[in-house]
Design a protein around this motif. Sequence first.
Motif, PDB file in Angstrom:
ATOM      1  N   VAL A   1      35.220  76.841  37.354  1.00 42.81           N
ATOM      2  CA  VAL A   1      36.216  75.841  36.968  1.00 42.81           C
ATOM      3  C   VAL A   1      35.861  74.476  37.559  1.00 42.81           C
ATOM      4  N   HIS A   2      35.412  74.463  38.811  1.00 41.47           N
ATOM      5  CA  HIS A   2      35.026  73.211  39.462  1.00 41.47           C
ATOM      6  C   HIS A   2      33.891  72.532  38.705  1.00 41.47           C
ATOM      7  N   SER A   3      32.905  73.300  38.299  1.00 48.20           N
ATOM      8  CA  SER A   3      31.757  72.716  37.604  1.00 48.20           C
ATOM      9  C   SER A   3      32.148  72.181  36.236  1.00 48.20           C
ATOM     10  N   VAL A   4      32.981  72.935  35.515  1.00 42.39           N
ATOM     11  CA  VAL A   4      33.405  72.497  34.183  1.00 42.39           C
ATOM     12  C   VAL A   4      34.262  71.240  34.276  1.00 42.39           C
ATOM     13  N   SER A   5      35.286  71.265  35.117  1.00 41.66           N
ATOM     14  CA  SER A   5      36.166  70.103  35.229  1.00 41.66           C
ATOM     15  C   SER A   5      35.427  68.901  35.806  1.00 41.66           C
ATOM     16  N   GLY A   6      34.504  69.161  36.725  1.00 39.68           N
ATOM     17  CA  GLY A   6      33.727  68.074  37.302  1.00 39.68           C
ATOM     18  C   GLY A   6      32.856  67.380  36.267  1.00 39.68           C
ATOM     19  N   LEU A   7      32.222  68.157  35.407  1.00 44.88           N
ATOM     20  CA  LEU A   7      31.392  67.550  34.370  1.00 44.88           C
ATOM     21  C   LEU A   7      32.234  66.721  33.407  1.00 44.88           C
ATOM     22  N   LEU A   8      33.405  67.241  33.036  1.00 42.84           N
ATOM     23  CA  LEU A   8      34.280  66.479  32.144  1.00 42.84           C
ATOM     24  C   LEU A   8      34.743  65.188  32.818  1.00 42.84           C
ATOM     25  N   PHE A   9      35.066  65.254  34.102  1.00 41.23           N
ATOM     26  CA  PHE A   9      35.468  64.057  34.848  1.00 41.23           C
ATOM     27  C   PHE A   9      34.342  63.033  34.879  1.00 41.23           C
ATOM     28  N   GLN A  10      33.125  63.495  35.115  1.00 37.50           N
ATOM     29  CA  GLN A  10      31.983  62.582  35.165  1.00 37.50           C
ATOM     30  C   GLN A  10      31.762  61.861  33.844  1.00 37.50           C
ATOM     31  N   ASN A  11      32.179  62.484  32.751  1.00 35.01           N
ATOM     32  CA  ASN A  11      32.026  61.866  31.441  1.00 35.01           C
ATOM     33  C   ASN A  11      33.298  61.159  30.975  1.00 35.01           C
ATOM     34  N   GLY A  12      34.236  60.973  31.893  1.00 32.32           N
ATOM     35  CA  GLY A  12      35.438  60.214  31.582  1.00 32.32           C
ATOM     36  C   GLY A  12      36.438  60.941  30.705  1.00 32.32           C
ATOM     37  N   CYS A  13      36.338  62.269  30.618  1.00 31.80           N
ATOM     38  CA  CYS A  13      37.204  63.039  29.712  1.00 31.80           C
ATOM     39  C   CYS A  13      38.498  63.448  30.405  1.00 31.80           C
ATOM     40  N   ASN A  14      39.550  63.604  29.607  1.00 34.06           N
ATOM     41  CA  ASN A  14      40.857  64.027  30.095  1.00 34.06           C
ATOM     42  C   ASN A  14      41.180  65.417  29.568  1.00 34.06           C
ATOM     43  N   ILE A  15      41.508  66.344  30.466  1.00 34.01           N
ATOM     44  CA  ILE A  15      41.851  67.708  30.065  1.00 34.01           C
ATOM     45  C   ILE A  15      43.282  67.728  29.537  1.00 34.01           C
TER      46      ILE A  15
END
Length: 299
Positions: A30-44
């Motif tokens: 979960v950390h890796s997935v959410s971290g990658l989305l955060f790095q790309n400016g994405c909002n869950i």
Amino acid sequence: MCRTHPTEQFTMSNTGFILTLSCPDQPGIVHSVSGLLFQNGCNIVDSDQYGDEFTGRFFMRVHFTPPAGGPGLDTLKAAFAPVGDQFGMQWELNDAAAKPRVMIMVSKIGHCLNDLLFRAKVGGLPVEIAAIVSNHRDFYQLAASYDVPFFHLPLMNASAEQKAAQEGRVFEVVRDQNIDLVVLARYMQVLSDDLCRKLAGRAINIHHSFLPSFKGAKPYYQAHDRGVKLIGATAHYVTADLDEGPIIEQEIARVDHSMDPEQLTSVGRDVECVALARAVKWHAEHRILLNGHKTVVFK
């Protein structure tokens, strides 16, 4: 299972992208997935995950939106690939707005066909019904009323050669119409092992009983003979093993001793429509992940 929905208004949104994945359960996913989305400016928008202690696998569905002018689908796929490799994931990334192209197969019983056509027409199903295939001509006028191409592919006898030729034409329609999902809406023919393999993971059948009970033909008559108090319907993925595919959804209705087989059949038709429509909707929304012979369904 853990479910997070930051804002209810986003639950049914069809904007952004949907990531689905499964892999061996281990720390850091979960950390890796959410971290990658955060790095790309994405909002869950919403996220669901489940770790199966019996199979040792982890399942996840994430609906997210990129920033304005942010990375597109191909860029995000390339960015996610190293994470997928790191954790040994089976994963997909899809555009939430894309409607899968559906082909419905039917014989001479049309309640599920009619129900799916209507739901898609009024926006109740996020799909595009692109073709109807039948071994009979009964529903060509219904197809025309919804402006859906109708393909009459008869089976005049049970010879292996004729069946193989007919299924070859069926798969031509799948290919030529760019079909994403095949729905067997009371298509009263058993698909060959070859066609089942070609459609693996993208063909859903509705069986008019509560599987694993009453497999095969005339399940309502079997149910009547056993004096059941509940009848049901089962939507499942198609496999080469008849009525054995991973179950997606089941629905039931209460019946009693006074009802004959035809009355059970009448009640069962409504149940079949509900179960099948739910299964098609969840597949279209990328809510179903295979877990061996079972499914994980994030609702």
